[in-house]
Write a protein that holds these residues in place. Sequence first.
Motif, PDB file in Angstrom:
ATOM      1  N   LEU A 495       0.937  -1.151  -0.006  1.00  0.00           N
ATOM      2  CA  LEU A 495       0.053  -0.118   0.110  1.00  0.00           C
ATOM      3  C   LEU A 495       0.892   1.095   0.001  1.00  0.00           C
ATOM      4  CD1 LEU A 495      -2.958  -0.755   2.611  1.00  0.00           C
ATOM      5  CD2 LEU A 495      -2.717  -1.424   0.184  1.00  0.00           C
ATOM      6  N   LYS A 496       2.152   1.201   0.022  1.00  0.00           N
ATOM      7  CA  LYS A 496       2.952   2.111   0.194  1.00  0.00           C
ATOM      8  C   LYS A 496       2.863   3.201   1.585  1.00  0.00           C
ATOM      9  CE  LYS A 496       4.963   1.056  -3.498  1.00  0.00           C
ATOM     10  NZ  LYS A 496       6.167   0.447  -3.337  1.00  0.00           N
ATOM     11  N   LEU A 497       2.171   2.396   2.611  1.00  0.00           N
ATOM     12  CA  LEU A 497       2.177   2.908   3.720  1.00  0.00           C
ATOM     13  C   LEU A 497       2.710   2.082   4.719  1.00  0.00           C
ATOM     14  CD1 LEU A 497      -1.708   3.458   3.605  1.00  0.00           C
ATOM     15  CD2 LEU A 497      -0.008   5.379   3.812  1.00  0.00           C
ATOM     16  N   GLY A 498       3.362   2.637   5.905  1.00  0.00           N
ATOM     17  CA  GLY A 498       4.379   1.875   6.750  1.00  0.00           C
ATOM     18  C   GLY A 498       3.429   1.078   7.667  1.00  0.00           C
ATOM     19  N   PRO A 499       4.137   0.059   8.041  1.00  0.00           N
ATOM     20  CA  PRO A 499       3.550  -0.752   9.329  1.00  0.00           C
ATOM     21  C   PRO A 499       4.029  -0.204  10.544  1.00  0.00           C
ATOM     22  CG  PRO A 499       5.827  -1.639   8.437  1.00  0.00           C
ATOM     23  CD  PRO A 499       5.467  -0.528   7.679  1.00  0.00           C
ATOM     24  N   GLU A 500       3.524  -0.697  11.662  1.00  0.00           N
ATOM     25  CA  GLU A 500       3.759  -0.318  12.957  1.00  0.00           C
ATOM     26  C   GLU A 500       4.827  -0.580  13.510  1.00  0.00           C
ATOM     27  OE1 GLU A 500       1.862   1.622  14.611  1.00  0.00           O
ATOM     28  OE2 GLU A 500       2.225   1.244  16.673  1.00  0.00           O
ATOM     29  N   ALA A 501       5.629  -1.563  12.952  1.00  0.00           N
ATOM     30  CA  ALA A 501       6.940  -2.218  13.582  1.00  0.00           C
ATOM     31  C   ALA A 501       7.832  -2.916  12.476  1.00  0.00           C
ATOM     32  CB  ALA A 501       6.893  -2.736  14.734  1.00  0.00           C
ATOM     33  N   PHE A 502       8.877  -2.802  12.441  1.00  0.00           N
ATOM     34  CA  PHE A 502       9.656  -3.459  11.266  1.00  0.00           C
ATOM     35  C   PHE A 502      11.010  -4.061  11.785  1.00  0.00           C
ATOM     36  CE2 PHE A 502      11.662   0.658  10.336  1.00  0.00           C
ATOM     37  CZ  PHE A 502      10.712   1.264  10.650  1.00  0.00           C
ATOM     38  N   LYS A 503      11.423  -5.092  11.124  1.00  0.00           N
ATOM     39  CA  LYS A 503      12.533  -5.802  11.591  1.00  0.00           C
ATOM     40  C   LYS A 503      13.762  -5.607  10.767  1.00  0.00           C
ATOM     41  CE  LYS A 503      11.149  -8.623  15.133  1.00  0.00           C
ATOM     42  NZ  LYS A 503      11.612  -9.597  15.829  1.00  0.00           N
ATOM     43  N   PHE A 504      15.036  -5.818  11.459  1.00  0.00           N
ATOM     44  CA  PHE A 504      16.195  -5.761  10.310  1.00  0.00           C
ATOM     45  C   PHE A 504      17.108  -7.063  10.796  1.00  0.00           C
ATOM     46  CE2 PHE A 504      14.874  -1.390  11.167  1.00  0.00           C
ATOM     47  CZ  PHE A 504      15.008  -1.006   9.633  1.00  0.00           C
ATOM     48  N   ASP A 505      16.350  -8.273  10.552  1.00  0.00           N
ATOM     49  CA  ASP A 505      17.063  -9.725  10.932  1.00  0.00           C
ATOM     50  C   ASP A 505      16.990 -10.519   9.834  1.00  0.00           C
ATOM     51  OD1 ASP A 505      17.559  -9.468  13.521  1.00  0.00           O
ATOM     52  OD2 ASP A 505      15.745 -10.271  14.396  1.00  0.00           O
ATOM     53  N   SER A 506      17.970 -11.267   9.844  1.00  0.00           N
ATOM     54  CA  SER A 506      17.948 -12.623   9.031  1.00  0.00           C
ATOM     55  C   SER A 506      17.500 -12.030   7.507  1.00  0.00           C
ATOM     56  CB  SER A 506      17.322 -13.677   9.597  1.00  0.00           C
ATOM     57  OG  SER A 506      16.186 -13.354  10.192  1.00  0.00           O
ATOM     58  N   GLY A 507      18.172 -11.152   7.046  1.00  0.00           N
ATOM     59  CA  GLY A 507      17.801 -10.829   5.340  1.00  0.00           C
ATOM     60  C   GLY A 507      16.524 -10.123   5.337  1.00  0.00           C
ATOM     61  N   LEU A 508      15.776 -10.026   6.359  1.00  0.00           N
ATOM     62  CA  LEU A 508      14.550  -9.042   6.527  1.00  0.00           C
ATOM     63  C   LEU A 508      15.070  -7.936   6.852  1.00  0.00           C
ATOM     64  CD1 LEU A 508      11.684 -11.373   7.774  1.00  0.00           C
ATOM     65  CD2 LEU A 508      11.947 -10.562   5.314  1.00  0.00           C
ATOM     66  N   GLU A 509      14.737  -6.568   5.995  1.00  0.00           N
ATOM     67  CA  GLU A 509      15.050  -5.359   6.432  1.00  0.00           C
ATOM     68  C   GLU A 509      13.753  -4.334   6.210  1.00  0.00           C
ATOM     69  OE1 GLU A 509      18.875  -3.752   5.178  1.00  0.00           O
ATOM     70  OE2 GLU A 509      19.738  -5.509   6.157  1.00  0.00           O
ATOM     71  N   ALA A 510      13.701  -3.507   7.272  1.00  0.00           N
ATOM     72  CA  ALA A 510      12.544  -2.536   7.232  1.00  0.00           C
ATOM     73  C   ALA A 510      11.002  -3.093   6.789  1.00  0.00           C
ATOM     74  CB  ALA A 510      12.877  -1.494   6.106  1.00  0.00           C
ATOM     75  N   VAL A 511      10.751  -4.367   7.181  1.00  0.00           N
ATOM     76  CA  VAL A 511       9.567  -5.128   6.901  1.00  0.00           C
ATOM     77  C   VAL A 511       9.011  -5.601   8.163  1.00  0.00           C
ATOM     78  CG1 VAL A 511       9.547  -5.357   4.315  1.00  0.00           C
ATOM     79  CG2 VAL A 511      10.584  -7.185   5.927  1.00  0.00           C
ATOM     80  N   ALA A 512       7.574  -5.544   8.491  1.00  0.00           N
ATOM     81  CA  ALA A 512       6.915  -6.258   9.565  1.00  0.00           C
ATOM     82  C   ALA A 512       6.783  -7.764   9.067  1.00  0.00           C
ATOM     83  CB  ALA A 512       5.537  -5.696   9.679  1.00  0.00           C
ATOM     84  N   VAL A 513       7.253  -8.384  10.291  1.00  0.00           N
ATOM     85  CA  VAL A 513       7.235  -9.997  10.201  1.00  0.00           C
ATOM     86  C   VAL A 513       5.848 -10.585  10.842  1.00  0.00           C
ATOM     87  CG1 VAL A 513       8.447 -12.004  10.910  1.00  0.00           C
ATOM     88  CG2 VAL A 513       9.583 -10.107  10.489  1.00  0.00           C
ATOM     89  N   ARG A 514       5.524  -9.939  12.027  1.00  0.00           N
ATOM     90  CA  ARG A 514       4.460 -10.456  12.783  1.00  0.00           C
ATOM     91  C   ARG A 514       3.078  -9.799  12.158  1.00  0.00           C
ATOM     92  NH1 ARG A 514       6.292 -10.278  19.102  1.00  0.00           N
ATOM     93  NH2 ARG A 514       4.176 -10.393  19.429  1.00  0.00           N
ATOM     94  N   GLN A 515       2.035 -10.631  12.148  1.00  0.00           N
ATOM     95  CA  GLN A 515       0.777  -9.947  11.702  1.00  0.00           C
ATOM     96  C   GLN A 515       0.366  -8.784  12.339  1.00  0.00           C
ATOM     97  OE1 GLN A 515      -0.353 -11.011   8.652  1.00  0.00           O
ATOM     98  NE2 GLN A 515      -1.920  -9.605   8.859  1.00  0.00           N
ATOM     99  N   ASN A 516       0.593  -8.732  13.772  1.00  0.00           N
ATOM    100  CA  ASN A 516       0.080  -7.916  14.548  1.00  0.00           C
ATOM    101  C   ASN A 516       1.136  -6.590  14.621  1.00  0.00           C
ATOM    102  OD1 ASN A 516       2.084  -8.603  16.312  1.00  0.00           O
ATOM    103  ND2 ASN A 516       0.822  -9.082  17.971  1.00  0.00           N
ATOM    104  N   GLU A 517       1.863  -6.569  13.632  1.00  0.00           N
ATOM    105  CA  GLU A 517       2.624  -5.505  13.644  1.00  0.00           C
ATOM    106  C   GLU A 517       2.492  -4.774  12.059  1.00  0.00           C
ATOM    107  OE1 GLU A 517       6.042  -6.194  16.825  1.00  0.00           O
ATOM    108  OE2 GLU A 517       6.472  -6.786  14.766  1.00  0.00           O
ATOM    109  N   LYS A 518       1.637  -5.208  11.300  1.00  0.00           N
ATOM    110  CA  LYS A 518       1.393  -4.830   9.727  1.00  0.00           C
ATOM    111  C   LYS A 518       0.446  -3.644   9.710  1.00  0.00           C
ATOM    112  CE  LYS A 518       2.906  -9.188   7.937  1.00  0.00           C
ATOM    113  NZ  LYS A 518       2.611 -10.491   7.457  1.00  0.00           N
ATOM    114  N   TYR A 519      -0.148  -3.214  10.682  1.00  0.00           N
ATOM    115  CA  TYR A 519      -1.236  -2.298  10.578  1.00  0.00           C
ATOM    116  C   TYR A 519      -0.389  -0.751  10.512  1.00  0.00           C
ATOM    117  CZ  TYR A 519      -0.554  -1.502  15.629  1.00  0.00           C
ATOM    118  OH  TYR A 519       0.093  -1.292  16.943  1.00  0.00           O
ATOM    119  N   TYR A 520      -1.323   0.011   9.659  1.00  0.00           N
ATOM    120  CA  TYR A 520      -0.974   1.488   9.742  1.00  0.00           C
ATOM    121  C   TYR A 520      -2.329   2.382  10.325  1.00  0.00           C
ATOM    122  CZ  TYR A 520      -0.250   6.251   8.147  1.00  0.00           C
ATOM    123  OH  TYR A 520      -0.247   7.586   8.105  1.00  0.00           O
ATOM    124  N   ILE A 521      -2.162   3.193  11.307  1.00  0.00           N
ATOM    125  CA  ILE A 521      -3.443   3.766  11.843  1.00  0.00           C
ATOM    126  C   ILE A 521      -3.201   5.531  11.754  1.00  0.00           C
ATOM    127  CG2 ILE A 521      -3.843   1.866  13.426  1.00  0.00           C
ATOM    128  CD1 ILE A 521      -2.405   3.565  15.797  1.00  0.00           C
TER     129      ILE A 521
END
Length: 633
Positions: A495-521
């Motif tokens: 959606l080009k809108l940012g998630p509530e929280a995003f990780k910098f771990d194991s190849g994942l960068e600036a993306v949310a991993v857990r479902q409950n961190e994918k919202y934008y309010i």
Amino acid sequence: MTTPALLPLSGRRIPTLTPGVSSFPHHRATLRLSEKFILLLILSAFITLCFGAFFFLPDSSKHKRFDLGLEDVLIPHIEPGKEGKHNAGGQLEEEESLRDKIRADHERALQEAKEKLRKSKDELKAEIQTEKTKVAEDLKKKDGPKPLPPVPMPKLVGVNDGDPGDPDTKEKRDKIREMMKHAWDSYRQYGWGHNELKPLAKKGHSTNIFGNSQMGATIVDALDTLYIMGLHDEFKDGQEWIEQNLDFSVNAEVSVFEVNIRFIGGLLAAYYLSGQEVFKVKAVQLAEKLLPAFNTPTGIPWAMVNLKSGVGRNWGWASAGSSILAEFGTLHMEFVHLTYLSGNPAYYEKVRHIRKLLAKMDRPNGLYPNYLNPRTGRWGQHHTSVGGLGDSFYEYLLKAWLMSDKTDTEARKTYDDAIEAIERHLIRKSNGGLTFIGEWKNGHLERKMGHLTCFAGGMFALGADGSPDDKAGHYLQLGAEIAHTCHESYDRTVLKLGPEAFKFDSGLEAVAVRQNEKYYILRPEVIETYWYMWRFTHDPKYRQWGWEATQAIDKYCRVSGGFSGVKDVYSSNPTYDDVQQSFFLAETLKYLYLLFSGDDLLPLENWVFNTEAHPLPVLHMANITLPGSQNQG
Ligand code: DMJ
């Protein structure tokens, strides 16, 4: 001459006498000397009585009884101011005209009574209600709050300017203004007076931060945005609601922090921008209701306070009954202004005390933990964050310095030390080269960054000028890197809108991993940082990123009843959370509007934005002594 009647002296009937003529001629010769003496005595008593009556009995001539047919009315015979100005003839005329007047009044009263009887029950009820309201208002006026002492208005620069000049930017700015109007009009239509709006259900909404109050949070939060956008009819509407309805004597347990940043901050900004006294008076009234929250063994306030009873407590979820750093550490700006405007030293003393207490405490690794117990004065869990629970504590250290016209050097030093420790322990570069700010948990760095943390890009840029060891360039650069990372967190979603929280771990960068961190309010922090970076660099990419966010919000969050948050920014078919947050109008749309305005609108040399984006003017403290500051050192 009439014969005066003698009063009985001892129960014996005394015959009536005419002086010089005896009523009993056959006894005349037989009157003895002692009887003559008694008669003389009675006569002298009678004369004394008449004399006394003349001087001491009330002057009945000053009152007249008029028989009006229904009842006797005792009225003053002489109208005030007319004493001594009448003669016997005039007196009669006057009495006559008074009688006429009373007759006329009486007839009118009878007529009114007859008309009243003809009115319907509802009409009578409405009339009684109007009367009642009038009496209540008169009483309020009498017992209402005392006017606040006049203080010199700080320099208010650039409250109406900001024409961006070029037509393309102007068009974008107009679009943002239109979005504000849609958000406001929808709230006006479906949620008026409620704290927030459910744009899909099209009804009012509230959360636990406002307790069970209905205090029109969106109105107060939105006022200054309406004002700078030139939406003056809407502003007036909001002002009227506040004048007539905003009442703080409610049995509601509210968040001290949220009420401070949204309500007090909003009211103060509305006051400074518009000059309308009502906002200042309401801000001070509300602040008084927050003061009982500071009645703790340490003076660190409770997180929540009941506005009516003054009873405070902390959130159940907070570590070991602690208060939260970002909550008790985000009062300084508003409380300094409250003391300045009200002349009441209490507000300034409260925040001064918090600062002194913190200065004395040991800090693990130089970091401030998020939790502090207000009973014991000890830290709770050793978690440190520049996002939720910590964020605006750091922001307010820097802004206290800026707001004091850079005279509060203690605040600046505390900020510099805190940021230095944060950089050392919390800021890292990912494998892909993205600078991020993690969360410190008991000596371990969690490589996760919150949307809330993204405000820090703007903060670093704002604090660059004045930083120690000539590190201005470094901090401006750090601000740019955080802005870039946060933009990536938007760009890597569907959606080009940012998630509530995003990780910098194991190849994942600036993306949310857990479902409950994918919202934008509808949060503002990323856009806030774009705006500060734009003001300090004028790099066009910040406007471009801001426009991307505007379009995404308009496309995915706009519904017919306002704007809603979305539950998953990685889904092309997102579901709505059905909440139009008040900070969307206070912050997100305001920062966007400022991003597409000229720098002369609310220049940063003259205004400091509180954490809810409410602009407060710089107080040129060199010329001001705050009440209570003399004894504080
Ligand atoms: C706002 O109420 C304030 O910015 C606060 O400091 C934290 N975040 C929300 C919006 O996201």
